[in-house]
Write an enzyme that holds these catalytic residues in place. Structure first.
Site, mmCIF file in Angstrom:
data_model
loop_
_atom_site.group_PDB
_atom_site.id
_atom_site.type_symbol
_atom_site.label_atom_id
_atom_site.label_comp_id
_atom_site.label_asym_id
_atom_site.label_seq_id
_atom_site.Cartn_x
_atom_site.Cartn_y
_atom_site.Cartn_z
ATOM 1 N N GLN A 274 0.816 -1.227 0.000
ATOM 2 C CA GLN A 274 0.000 0.000 0.000
ATOM 3 C C GLN A 274 0.843 1.269 0.000
ATOM 4 O O GLN A 274 0.336 2.347 -0.298
ATOM 5 C CB GLN A 274 -0.948 0.013 1.218
ATOM 6 N N CYS B 204 -10.609 -0.339 3.995
ATOM 7 C CA CYS B 204 -9.226 -0.374 3.518
ATOM 8 C C CYS B 204 -8.746 1.059 3.340
ATOM 9 O O CYS B 204 -9.459 1.876 2.746
ATOM 10 C CB CYS B 204 -9.151 -1.138 2.193
ATOM 11 N N LEU B 205 -7.548 1.344 3.843
ATOM 12 C CA LEU B 205 -7.004 2.696 3.701
ATOM 13 C C LEU B 205 -6.763 3.040 2.229
ATOM 14 O O LEU B 205 -6.694 4.213 1.879
ATOM 15 C CB LEU B 205 -5.704 2.828 4.500
ATOM 16 N N HIS C 133 -6.616 -9.943 5.436
ATOM 17 C CA HIS C 133 -6.772 -8.776 4.557
ATOM 18 C C HIS C 133 -5.390 -8.252 4.112
ATOM 19 O O HIS C 133 -5.172 -7.980 2.926
ATOM 20 C CB HIS C 133 -7.557 -7.702 5.331
ATOM 21 N N GLU C 134 -4.464 -8.127 5.084
ATOM 22 C CA GLU C 134 -3.134 -7.581 4.751
ATOM 23 C C GLU C 134 -2.327 -8.572 3.902
ATOM 24 O O GLU C 134 -1.591 -8.159 3.002
ATOM 25 C CB GLU C 134 -2.364 -7.234 6.034
ATOM 26 N N HIS D 144 -3.170 -8.160 0.394
ATOM 27 C CA HIS D 144 -2.459 -7.034 -0.245
ATOM 28 C C HIS D 144 -1.113 -7.497 -0.801
ATOM 29 O O HIS D 144 -0.713 -7.100 -1.899
ATOM 30 C CB HIS D 144 -2.216 -5.910 0.763
#
Ligand code: K1U
Ligand code: ZN
Length: 170
Positions: A51, A92-93, A134-135, A138
């Site tokens: 990210q 999510c950022l 979730h991470e 990514h």
């Protein structure tokens, strides 16, 4: 320490697959510090290196209420996932303002190096289990909206592209 810019969906760099961290050295320790600063400032509970446009297998997480339980996962691998699956809303950022339901394993065990390069095996359930999955997505180039229907995903894409255009207007 420094705040890092967070890539925003649909930036194609969010779909790059991260490579293993080769050594937990001064560069990685500085990146970890910057990622924590960036995550806390953005009020997130997790952040993957992808990210912030660094394509190495590194995650920072803090799901505690007091924001005082930082966790670093370097080269994480899920070694066990429960058969039980739960559906919950995720944010999510990199996808600001969007929350939707995703189904995940209710509990996982993840093995990883910590910030000192020590090997750890971490059992996780609840929000921590969701955040780890979730991470880790990514790091594989997957964003949570990839689990949604094409119709929803395209609507989100259009909305976020419009926002980016408006922000770029003088
Ligand atoms: O990956 C990220 O962008 C961080 C993301 C992590 C995450 C949140 C919720 C479910 C799964 C993974 C966030 O921190 S979004 C921030 C947020 O809105 C949130 C914070 C606490 C609980 C739930 C959402
Ligand atoms: Zn995310």
């Amino acid at each position: 320490m420094a705040l890092l810019p967070i890539l925003r969906y649909p930036d194609p760099r969010l779909h790059k697959v991260a490579q293993p961290v080769q050594a937990v050295d001064a560069r990685i320790r500085a990146l970890i510090a910057d990622m924590f600063e960036t995550m806390y400032e953005a009020h997130g509970i997790g952040l993957a290196a992808t990210q912030v446009d660094v394509h190495e297998r590194l995650i920072v997480i803090d799901v505690s209420e007091q924001r005082n339980e930082p966790m670093v996962l370097i080269n994480p691998e899920i070694t066990w996932g429960s058969a039980e699956r739960l559906r919950g809303d995720e944010g999510c950022l990199s996808v600001p303002g969007v929350y939707d339901g995703v189904e995940r394993a209710a509990a996982v065990t993840v093995s990883a190096l910590d910030g000192e390069g020590q090997s750890r095996s971490i059992p996780a359930e609840g929000l921590l289990a969701v955040c780890i999955q979730h991470e880790m997505d990514h790091l594989m180039g997957k964003v949570f909206v990839d689990y949604l229907s094409p119709l929803k995903r395209n609507r989100i894409k259009s909305k976020l592209l419009k926002q980016l255009r408006e922000e770029a207007r003088p």
